[in-house]
Design a protein around this motif. Sequence first.
Motif, short mmCIF file in Angstrom:
data_model
loop_
_atom_site.label_atom_id
_atom_site.label_comp_id
_atom_site.label_asym_id
_atom_site.label_seq_id
_atom_site.Cartn_x
_atom_site.Cartn_y
_atom_site.Cartn_z
N GLN A 1 0.80 -1.22 0.00
CA GLN A 1 0.00 0.00 0.00
C GLN A 1 0.83 1.28 0.00
O GLN A 1 0.29 2.36 -0.24
CB GLN A 1 -0.93 0.01 1.22
N SER A 2 2.13 1.18 0.26
CA SER A 2 2.96 2.38 0.30
C SER A 2 4.19 2.23 -0.60
O SER A 2 4.23 2.80 -1.68
CB SER A 2 3.38 2.69 1.73
N PHE A 3 5.19 1.47 -0.20
CA PHE A 3 6.42 1.37 -0.98
C PHE A 3 6.15 1.01 -2.43
O PHE A 3 6.69 1.63 -3.35
CB PHE A 3 7.35 0.32 -0.34
N ASP A 4 5.32 0.01 -2.65
CA ASP A 4 5.08 -0.46 -4.01
C ASP A 4 4.40 0.59 -4.87
O ASP A 4 4.60 0.63 -6.08
CB ASP A 4 4.23 -1.73 -3.98
N GLN A 5 3.60 1.46 -4.24
CA GLN A 5 2.90 2.48 -5.00
C GLN A 5 3.88 3.43 -5.70
O GLN A 5 3.62 3.89 -6.81
CB GLN A 5 1.97 3.28 -4.08
N ALA A 6 4.99 3.71 -5.03
CA ALA A 6 5.97 4.64 -5.59
C ALA A 6 7.14 3.94 -6.26
O ALA A 6 7.56 4.32 -7.35
CB ALA A 6 6.48 5.57 -4.48
N TRP A 7 7.68 2.92 -5.61
CA TRP A 7 8.93 2.29 -6.05
C TRP A 7 8.71 0.97 -6.77
O TRP A 7 9.69 0.34 -7.23
CB TRP A 7 9.84 2.07 -4.84
N GLY A 8 7.47 0.52 -6.92
CA GLY A 8 7.21 -0.76 -7.55
C GLY A 8 7.66 -0.85 -8.99
O GLY A 8 8.00 -1.93 -9.48
N GLY A 9 7.69 0.28 -9.70
CA GLY A 9 8.11 0.26 -11.10
C GLY A 9 9.58 -0.09 -11.28
O GLY A 9 10.01 -0.45 -12.37
N LEU A 10 10.37 0.03 -10.19
CA LEU A 10 11.79 -0.29 -10.25
C LEU A 10 12.09 -1.66 -9.65
O LEU A 10 13.26 -2.04 -9.50
CB LEU A 10 12.60 0.77 -9.49
N LYS A 11 11.07 -2.42 -9.35
CA LYS A 11 11.24 -3.61 -8.53
C LYS A 11 12.26 -4.60 -9.10
O LYS A 11 13.07 -5.16 -8.36
CB LYS A 11 9.90 -4.31 -8.33
N MET A 12 12.25 -4.83 -10.38
CA MET A 12 13.16 -5.82 -10.95
C MET A 12 14.62 -5.39 -10.87
O MET A 12 15.52 -6.22 -11.02
CB MET A 12 12.78 -6.12 -12.40
N LEU A 13 14.85 -4.10 -10.64
CA LEU A 13 16.22 -3.60 -10.54
C LEU A 13 16.67 -3.44 -9.10
O LEU A 13 17.84 -3.14 -8.85
CB LEU A 13 16.33 -2.25 -11.26
N GLU A 14 15.78 -3.64 -8.16
CA GLU A 14 16.07 -3.38 -6.75
C GLU A 14 16.80 -4.55 -6.11
O GLU A 14 16.38 -5.70 -6.21
CB GLU A 14 14.78 -3.08 -5.99
N ARG A 15 17.89 -4.24 -5.42
CA ARG A 15 18.66 -5.21 -4.66
C ARG A 15 18.69 -4.72 -3.22
O ARG A 15 19.53 -3.92 -2.84
CB ARG A 15 20.08 -5.35 -5.22
N PRO A 16 17.76 -5.18 -2.38
CA PRO A 16 17.59 -4.57 -1.06
C PRO A 16 18.48 -5.16 0.02
O PRO A 16 19.00 -6.28 -0.09
CB PRO A 16 16.12 -4.89 -0.76
N ALA A 17 18.65 -4.40 1.08
CA ALA A 17 19.11 -4.88 2.38
C ALA A 17 18.01 -4.51 3.37
O ALA A 17 17.35 -3.49 3.20
CB ALA A 17 20.43 -4.23 2.77
N PRO A 18 17.79 -5.32 4.40
CA PRO A 18 16.75 -4.99 5.37
C PRO A 18 17.23 -3.99 6.41
O PRO A 18 18.43 -3.80 6.61
CB PRO A 18 16.45 -6.34 6.02
N GLY A 19 16.26 -3.34 7.07
CA GLY A 19 16.58 -2.45 8.17
C GLY A 19 15.84 -2.86 9.42
O GLY A 19 15.09 -3.85 9.43
N ASN A 20 16.02 -2.10 10.49
CA ASN A 20 15.37 -2.43 11.75
C ASN A 20 13.85 -2.39 11.65
O ASN A 20 13.15 -3.15 12.32
CB ASN A 20 15.84 -1.48 12.86
N HIS A 21 13.31 -1.54 10.78
CA HIS A 21 11.85 -1.46 10.65
C HIS A 21 11.27 -2.65 9.90
O HIS A 21 10.05 -2.84 9.91
CB HIS A 21 11.44 -0.14 10.00
N GLU A 22 12.09 -3.44 9.27
CA GLU A 22 11.62 -4.70 8.67
C GLU A 22 11.71 -5.87 9.65
O GLU A 22 11.11 -6.91 9.41
CB GLU A 22 12.41 -5.04 7.41
N TYR A 23 12.47 -5.70 10.74
CA TYR A 23 12.72 -6.82 11.66
C TYR A 23 12.18 -6.59 13.07
O TYR A 23 11.72 -7.52 13.71
CB TYR A 23 14.22 -7.12 11.73
N TYR A 24 12.27 -5.37 13.58
CA TYR A 24 12.02 -5.14 14.99
C TYR A 24 10.59 -4.68 15.26
O TYR A 24 9.92 -4.12 14.37
CB TYR A 24 12.98 -4.08 15.53
#
Length: 391
Positions: free
Chosen positions: A118-141
């Motif tokens: 509902q948020s990240f994908d709305q803006a950054w979803g068009g770049l998804k195939m090029l994205e190489r992520p690392a996680p942060g504390n807000h993804e884990y904690y």
Amino acid sequence: MRRATKLSAAAAGLAVLAVTGTAVAVGNRHGSDNDWPYAGHGVGAASYTLAAVGDIACEPDDPENSATPTSLKCGSPTLGGMSAEFATAKQATDMHPDVVALLGDEQYQVGKLTDFEQSFDQAWGGLKMLERPAPGNHEYYAYAKKGDNEAAQNGTGYFDYFNGHDQSGAPTTQGQAGDDTAANQGWYSYDLGNWHIVSLNAECDSDEFKHDCSTTDNGLLAQETQWLAHDLTTNQRPCTIAYWHQPTFSATTAATATVPASAPGAGGVEGAAADAWWKLLYQHRATLILNGHEHAYARLRPMNPAGQYDPAHGIPEFIIGSGGEALDTLAGTQGNYANPNVVTAQASAFGVMNFTLKPHGYSWDYKPVLAGPGFDASALQYSDSGSGSCN
């Protein structure tokens, strides 16, 4: 690629680069009529564009987040909100990147899959195939601040979004965010021309890591550190980038309550643990280290693992936590930063870093794209650019 949905027809004919632990798809412009973004550089290209940023997407104001205070959700006047994440996504898109390095905290406050959708994908979803992520504390904690109380996701929403899941909702165990297994929580490496690029998971104070931030025992972070040592030893490329979320050396007031900004570990237990990674990367003459976590942009001088200026063999650190969610306060003022290794910094606007990766060197060009809450258009006058060589 693991997530087969929402792929453009232009993705046909993707060439696959070798990656430790997963597969990275990058297009091949040679012999292809497809335009960017899926038609990437071929073998032997002169340079590559790497867009890099972290700390991006506000928590959506939807029924599932009804208990979250409005001040912490999209629409809050103190956050960048949707306008900021759309602005940084467009800035990254306009760079026509070959790869987008995401430096953690892609989605606030706890990175549920529905929040990503509902948020990240709305803006950054068009770049998804090029994205190489690392996680942060807000993804884990867990998040239990400012009147909020949300349970820890331990990477579930993060991996579900980037790696996909089956029809029953079971997550895929391998994909563009790395492995999602008991033995590997999303660390991986990939190659781009003469560049070896490593994405690491620093979220050791989580259930998945058993709240064990030691890099020398038998825990998961120690296994990750051993993997990094082997990965760097076997790497044959002359230029190396490593990125993870919490910086080892700080530029803002948010991370310096107990440790001086110039000391290893200013970013908390994760930054202190990453000191071991600095030592390995320094030993193997890495070129750059990229981090997020601090909601600002900062460039630090080449440093050895003790945080001392080392122009001959030190590694420059770039903090690029200006993806759109919010902004922090710099520690010190221009020319008089609390960390003397900070060359330049800004925390008044949102923006994405543009790296040009050349066969034996690199250049950087950082320009903010949207002023933060409480700042006017003069914040957009800031810029930082330059070049360097591989060690």
